[in-house]
Scaffold this active site. Structure first.
Site, PDB file in Angstrom:
ATOM      1  N   GLY A   1      -1.264  -3.690  -3.774  1.00  0.00           N
ATOM      2  CA  GLY A   1      -2.324  -4.494  -3.166  1.00  0.00           C
ATOM      3  C   GLY A   1      -3.677  -4.258  -3.810  1.00  0.00           C
TER       4      GLY A   1
ATOM      5  N   GLY B   1      -2.428   0.940   0.712  1.00  0.00           N
ATOM      6  CA  GLY B   1      -3.296   0.165   1.591  1.00  0.00           C
ATOM      7  C   GLY B   1      -2.572  -0.212   2.878  1.00  0.00           C
TER       8      GLY B   1
ATOM      9  N   GLY C   1       2.701  -4.814   4.438  1.00  0.00           N
ATOM     10  CA  GLY C   1       3.598  -5.859   3.951  1.00  0.00           C
ATOM     11  C   GLY C   1       2.936  -7.203   3.746  1.00  0.00           C
TER      12      GLY C   1
ATOM     13  N   GLY D   1       1.506  -7.998   1.259  1.00  0.00           N
ATOM     14  CA  GLY D   1       1.894  -8.335  -0.112  1.00  0.00           C
ATOM     15  C   GLY D   1       3.396  -8.326  -0.311  1.00  0.00           C
TER      16      GLY D   1
ATOM     17  N   GLU E   1       7.446   0.197  -0.063  1.00  0.00           N
ATOM     18  CA  GLU E   1       6.319   1.036   0.381  1.00  0.00           C
ATOM     19  C   GLU E   1       6.776   2.037   1.443  1.00  0.00           C
ATOM     20  OE1 GLU E   1       2.665  -2.090  -0.480  1.00  0.00           O
ATOM     21  OE2 GLU E   1       3.646  -2.128   1.467  1.00  0.00           O
TER      22      GLU E   1
ATOM     23  N   LYS F   1      -9.851  -3.439   8.470  1.00  0.00           N
ATOM     24  CA  LYS F   1      -8.424  -3.236   8.778  1.00  0.00           C
ATOM     25  C   LYS F   1      -8.220  -2.433  10.064  1.00  0.00           C
ATOM     26  CE  LYS F   1      -7.102  -5.283   4.974  1.00  0.00           C
ATOM     27  NZ  LYS F   1      -6.484  -4.604   3.863  1.00  0.00           N
TER      28      LYS F   1
HETATM   29  C1  5RP Z   1       1.504  -4.814   0.417  1.00  0.00           C
HETATM   30  C2  5RP Z   1       0.744  -4.052   1.433  1.00  0.00           C
HETATM   31  C3  5RP Z   1      -0.704  -3.823   1.171  1.00  0.00           C
HETATM   32  O1  5RP Z   1      -0.940  -2.458   1.127  1.00  0.00           O
HETATM   33  C4  5RP Z   1      -1.500  -4.452   2.305  1.00  0.00           C
HETATM   34  O2  5RP Z   1      -1.142  -5.826   2.387  1.00  0.00           O
HETATM   35  C5  5RP Z   1      -3.005  -4.308   2.074  1.00  0.00           C
HETATM   36  O3  5RP Z   1      -3.357  -5.048   0.940  1.00  0.00           O
HETATM   37  P1  5RP Z   1      -4.835  -5.040   0.370  1.00  0.00           P
HETATM   38  O4  5RP Z   1      -5.105  -3.659  -0.138  1.00  0.00           O
HETATM   39  O5  5RP Z   1      -4.793  -6.064  -0.729  1.00  0.00           O
HETATM   40  O6  5RP Z   1      -5.782  -5.426   1.488  1.00  0.00           O
HETATM   41  O7  5RP Z   1       1.239  -3.619   2.442  1.00  0.00           O
HETATM   42  O8  5RP Z   1       2.808  -5.058   0.848  1.00  0.00           O
END
Ligand code: 5RP
Length: 216
Positions: free
Chosen positions: A29, A84, A97, A99, A105, A123
């Site tokens: 991410g 992340g 998730g 992404g 993960e 977040k």
């Molecule tokens: C990917 C993830 C990422 O860690 C989560 O979506 C956060 O993404 P970002 O750092 O772009 O805000 O779980 O599957």
């Protein structure tokens, strides 16, 4: 202050936790995209595993050593994993998730002695809410979706392991109860609810500062 800057500050703070000779799980991410250069710049001798092809490509491009995490010859444990998150509740429960990389993960987070979550301040939520990312088996997909009820397929490519990406969109009060239900549903490869017990530390970028939360 921009969220991108907050992500960068959290990522840079997490990079300082890594020590020479460690095995490191790299999440996926945009926040992890800040972690990788910060880690590479430290010039440590690290052995890394990546949770997505995108992370692997970025890390290799920065000259980092990335090992396969597949098969019986891969590392069986990691010193630290850094990733992340989409939501972090006061209880320490985390949703991941966004992404679509949550299965790998979670495998990496559970293999690590220490799992560190890095986020921008947006977040942090009062309570975990839908959507909760899912990875589903193609086999029996219609039946799995019927049993899940409130689940929607996500219009994204399959996971690197061939899983179908979806989201649980039903309302829920208790993440632990939902996690147990999702884990017990045949055809669900993995879900994006990560328990507080898995999280060693949450590093939050807020403005120009960094806050550290330790789930109970
Ligand atoms: C990917 C993830 C990422 O860690 C989560 O979506 C956060 O993404 P970002 O750092 O772009 O805000 O779980 O599957």
């Amino acid at each position: 202050m921009s969220l991108e800057r907050e992500k960068q500050l959290a990522a840079e703070a997490a990079a300082q936790l890594v020590e020479d000779g460690m095995t490191v799980g790299l999440g996926s991410g945009s926040t992890v995209a800040h972690l990788l250069p910060a880690l590479a710049a430290r010039g440590l001798d690290l052995s890394c595993v990546a949770t997505s092809p995108a992370t692997e490509a970025l890390a290799l491009g920065l000259g980092m050593r990335v090992e396969s995490f597949g098969g019986v010859d891969a590392p069986a444990r990691l010193d630290i994993a850094i990733d992340g998150a989409d939501q972090v509740a006061p209880s320490g429960w985390v949703v991941k998730g966004g992404g679509a990389a949550h299965t790998r993960e979670k495998v990496v987070a559970t293999a690590a002695d220490r799992f560190v979550v890095i986020v921008s301040s947006d977040k942090l939520v009062e309570r975990i809410s839908p959507p909760v990312p899912l990875e589903l088996l193609e086999y029996g997909l219609a039946a799995t979706l019927r049993r899940l009820g409130a689940a929607k397929l996500r219009d994204v490519p399959r996971s690197p392991d061939g899983g179908v990406i979806a989201d649980y969109v039903g309302e829920f009060d208790d993440p632990e109860a939902l996690a147990a239900r999702l884990s017990a549903t045949a055809g669900v490869v993995e879900h994006g609810l990560f328990p507080a017990s898995l999280v060693s530390e949450v590093i939050v970028g807020r403005g120009e500062a960094v806050e550290r939360l330790t789930p109970a």
